[in-house]
Structure formats: structure tokens, C-alpha cells
Design a protein around this motif. Structure first.
Motif, PDB file in Angstrom:
ATOM      1  N   ARG A   1     -88.664  48.064  63.974  1.00  0.00           N
ATOM      2  CA  ARG A   1     -88.553  48.925  65.135  1.00  0.00           C
ATOM      3  C   ARG A   1     -88.804  50.376  64.772  1.00  0.00           C
ATOM      4  O   ARG A   1     -89.369  51.125  65.540  1.00  0.00           O
ATOM      5  CB  ARG A   1     -87.170  48.775  65.774  1.00  0.00           C
TER       6      ARG A   1
ATOM      7  N   LYS B   1     -82.913  54.613  76.024  1.00  0.00           N
ATOM      8  CA  LYS B   1     -82.775  53.318  75.369  1.00  0.00           C
ATOM      9  C   LYS B   1     -83.549  53.234  74.059  1.00  0.00           C
ATOM     10  O   LYS B   1     -84.102  52.201  73.738  1.00  0.00           O
ATOM     11  CB  LYS B   1     -83.257  52.179  76.298  1.00  0.00           C
ATOM     12  N   GLU B   2     -83.609  54.350  73.337  1.00  0.00           N
ATOM     13  CA  GLU B   2     -84.336  54.315  72.075  1.00  0.00           C
ATOM     14  C   GLU B   2     -83.455  53.795  70.959  1.00  0.00           C
ATOM     15  O   GLU B   2     -82.252  54.050  70.939  1.00  0.00           O
ATOM     16  CB  GLU B   2     -84.817  55.724  71.717  1.00  0.00           C
ATOM     17  N   HIS B   3     -84.084  53.100  70.018  1.00  0.00           N
ATOM     18  CA  HIS B   3     -83.322  52.591  68.892  1.00  0.00           C
ATOM     19  C   HIS B   3     -83.016  53.726  67.909  1.00  0.00           C
ATOM     20  O   HIS B   3     -83.884  54.552  67.621  1.00  0.00           O
ATOM     21  CB  HIS B   3     -84.117  51.498  68.181  1.00  0.00           C
TER      22      HIS B   3
ATOM     23  N   SER C   1     -81.040  60.171  73.511  1.00  0.00           N
ATOM     24  CA  SER C   1     -82.181  59.251  73.535  1.00  0.00           C
ATOM     25  C   SER C   1     -81.697  57.822  73.563  1.00  0.00           C
ATOM     26  O   SER C   1     -82.233  56.969  74.259  1.00  0.00           O
ATOM     27  CB  SER C   1     -83.041  59.408  72.284  1.00  0.00           C
ATOM     28  N   ASN C   2     -80.670  57.571  72.775  1.00  0.00           N
ATOM     29  CA  ASN C   2     -80.126  56.233  72.662  1.00  0.00           C
ATOM     30  C   ASN C   2     -79.548  55.782  73.991  1.00  0.00           C
ATOM     31  O   ASN C   2     -79.765  54.658  74.433  1.00  0.00           O
ATOM     32  CB  ASN C   2     -79.059  56.212  71.570  1.00  0.00           C
ATOM     33  N   ARG C   3     -78.801  56.665  74.643  1.00  0.00           N
ATOM     34  CA  ARG C   3     -78.155  56.314  75.908  1.00  0.00           C
ATOM     35  C   ARG C   3     -79.128  56.287  77.061  1.00  0.00           C
ATOM     36  O   ARG C   3     -79.211  55.323  77.818  1.00  0.00           O
ATOM     37  CB  ARG C   3     -77.043  57.326  76.228  1.00  0.00           C
TER      38      ARG C   3
END
Lengths: 151, 114
Positions: free
Chosen positions: A129, B90-92, B85-87
Motif C-alpha cells: 500500500r 481514508k488514506e493508509h 488524511s487517515n480520518r
């Protein structure tokens, strides 16, 4: 052909150093501008000086972006350490700011932390990823305004 | 030192974070990066306005807080951007990055000690 690529690389590295020089100078100029002016209001001189500070800083950001077209992030980001060094030295030399060991430790940690975030160390689970995620651009304004990166 | 300037510094960090995210979204959504499309891009204008506001507030901050202290705190944006970004996007976020976030926050806590 090979010579062209070599020249391009050299220009990119030069752009990196230029970016740090201009970003640091821009920040120091902004501090100088912030210190004066406000009581006198938005005088022409103040706006002129502000324009100078912002122009210099913007050149730093643009240099950074030019460098990033050729240089890898893993090489470019560690160079931003020079920004911190420059700002510390400049703040002390030009503005007589007190530099405590705590502050230096904090800065070292922040620099290390930013590297960890930007240069995503691959893990067994994340390699697939991570490869898909695009590298982040920065303007560290510094970093803020910024951009930063070389803020 | 009073809370005021520190609140303004926090505002600069937040504006920087929002600006960075807006820029990211602007560069990602355009199919091609043509100047015309970018000129009309909402995200790009958001980025621009955020940075104008941040610059003005930055000058206010610099009147009170030492540059050698204020500047490193801007590093907080590098911690906030992955978080948001994560929240939101939805980025890893890789484990190494989470560690980086923690390290940045620790560093900032040290730097703001007067």
C-alpha cells in the motif's frame, strides 16, 4: 545524454540548498518585519519590507518545488535540517534569542519525527500500500505558509 | 507568557494543515493539471486563502513568540496532516508514520517550554 542528466542532478541539488537559504532568510526577514511596523500602521515602508520578506520566502518554496522534480524525497527531506540550523543560528545572531538545550532537543525530535512521517519506513504489511501512496508535497511554512519542507 | 499568542500559533498550524490537505485534494482530483482547471479549483483557492491567512497570523505570532520556538512548532502540521488524511481521506498511514507523529508531538512539547 549522461552529461545532461548529471547537470540536471547538480542543478536540483543546488536548488535544494538555495531553497534552504531563501526560506531561512525569508523567515528571518518576516520576524524583522513583524517586530517593526504595527504601531505605525500599514505604512508604505512596512508593506515594502513585508513584500520583500514574502518574496524571498516564496523563492525558497519555489526552489524547493524545482528540486523535488528531480531529487528524491528521501534525499530532499533530510536537507531541510539546514532550515532548522539556519533559523536557530539566525534567531540567536540577529535577534538575540535564547536557545535552551530543551529547545534544541525538541527540534531534533521534531526533525526526526517529520522524517519518519514523510519518508514512510516500509513495514512488512504496508509495503504494497505504501507504494501506491503518492509522496507528499510540502511548503513548509513554513513551513507554514508553508512550505514549508524547506519551510 | 499569556495564552493568546500560542492560540494564534495553533491557528497557524491548523490553517497550514487544512491548506496542505486542500492542495493535495486539488492536485489529485484534476485529471490533467492544466492551468485553467486549477484556476477554477475550489481546493486550490482554499489552499491559497489558508496560506494568506496563515501568513498574516504568523506575523502576529512572531511579535511575541521567539522565532526559534515558533518555527519548530509548525512541524506539528506534519503530524496533523497524516491524522486528518487517515480520518477524512481514508488514506493508509504506515506504523512508521504513527511513530513519527508521536515523536513530533513530543518534540513540540519540549520546544514550547519557555
Amino acid at each position: 545524454m549522461l552529461q545532461n542528466r548529471e547537470t540536471l542532478k547538480r542543478i536540483a541539488y543546488l536548488a535544494l540548498l538555495t531553497s534552504c537559504l531563501f526560506s531561512v532568510s525569508g523567515q528571518l526577514l518576516m520576524k524583522w518585519v513583524a517586530g517593526g511596523g504595527a504601531e505605525a500602521g500599514l505604512s508604505g515602508t512596512f508593506l515594502l519590507h513585508l513584500g520583500l520578506a514574502l518574496s524571498v520566502y516564496t523563492l525558497g518554496v519555489m526552489s524547493w518545488m524545482v528540486a523535488l522534480t528531480t531529487v528524491k524525497l528521501s534525499v530532499a527531506y533530510p536537507v531541510t535540517s539546514l532550515n532548522y540550523v539556519g533559523i536557530l543560528a539566525g534567531s540567536y545572531a540577529f535577534f538575540g534569542e535564547r536557545i535552551t538545550p530543551t529547545r534544541i532537543s525538541g527540534i531534533l525530535l521534531i526533525f526526526a519525527g517529520v522524517l519518519l512521517v514523510v519518508l514512510k519506513a516500509p513495514t512488512a504489511a504496508g509495503i504494497g500500500r505504501s507504494a501506491a501512496v503518492k509522496p507528499r508535497m510540502t511548503g513548509t511554512v513554513e513551513g507554514i505558509a508553508s512550505q514549508e519542507g524547506c519551510s | 507568557m499569556s495564552w493568546g499568542p500560542w492560540m494564534v500559533l495553533l491557528a497557524v498550524v491548523l490553517l497550514g494543515t487544512v491548506g496542505q490537505l486542500a492542495l493535495k485534494m486539488a492536485l489529485q482530483s484534476s485529471g490533467g493539471l492544466s492551468p485553467r482547471r486549477l484556476a477554477g479549483s475550489f481546493h486550490l483557492w482554499t489552499w491559497f486563502l489558508c496560506y494568506v491567512a496563515a501568513t498574516i497570523l504568523w506575523l502576529v505570532v512572531l511579535r511575541t513568540i521567539p522565532l526559534s520556538q515558533a518555527f519548530p512548532v509548525l512541524g506539528l502540521t506534519f503530524a496533523l496532516v497524516p491524522l486528518v488524511s487517515n480520518r477524512l481521506l481514508k488514506e493508509h498511514v504506515a506504523p512508521g508514520q504513527w511513530l513519527g507523529v508521536a515523536v513530533i508531538v513530543t518534540g513540540v512539547a519540549l520546544v514550547v517550554q519557555t
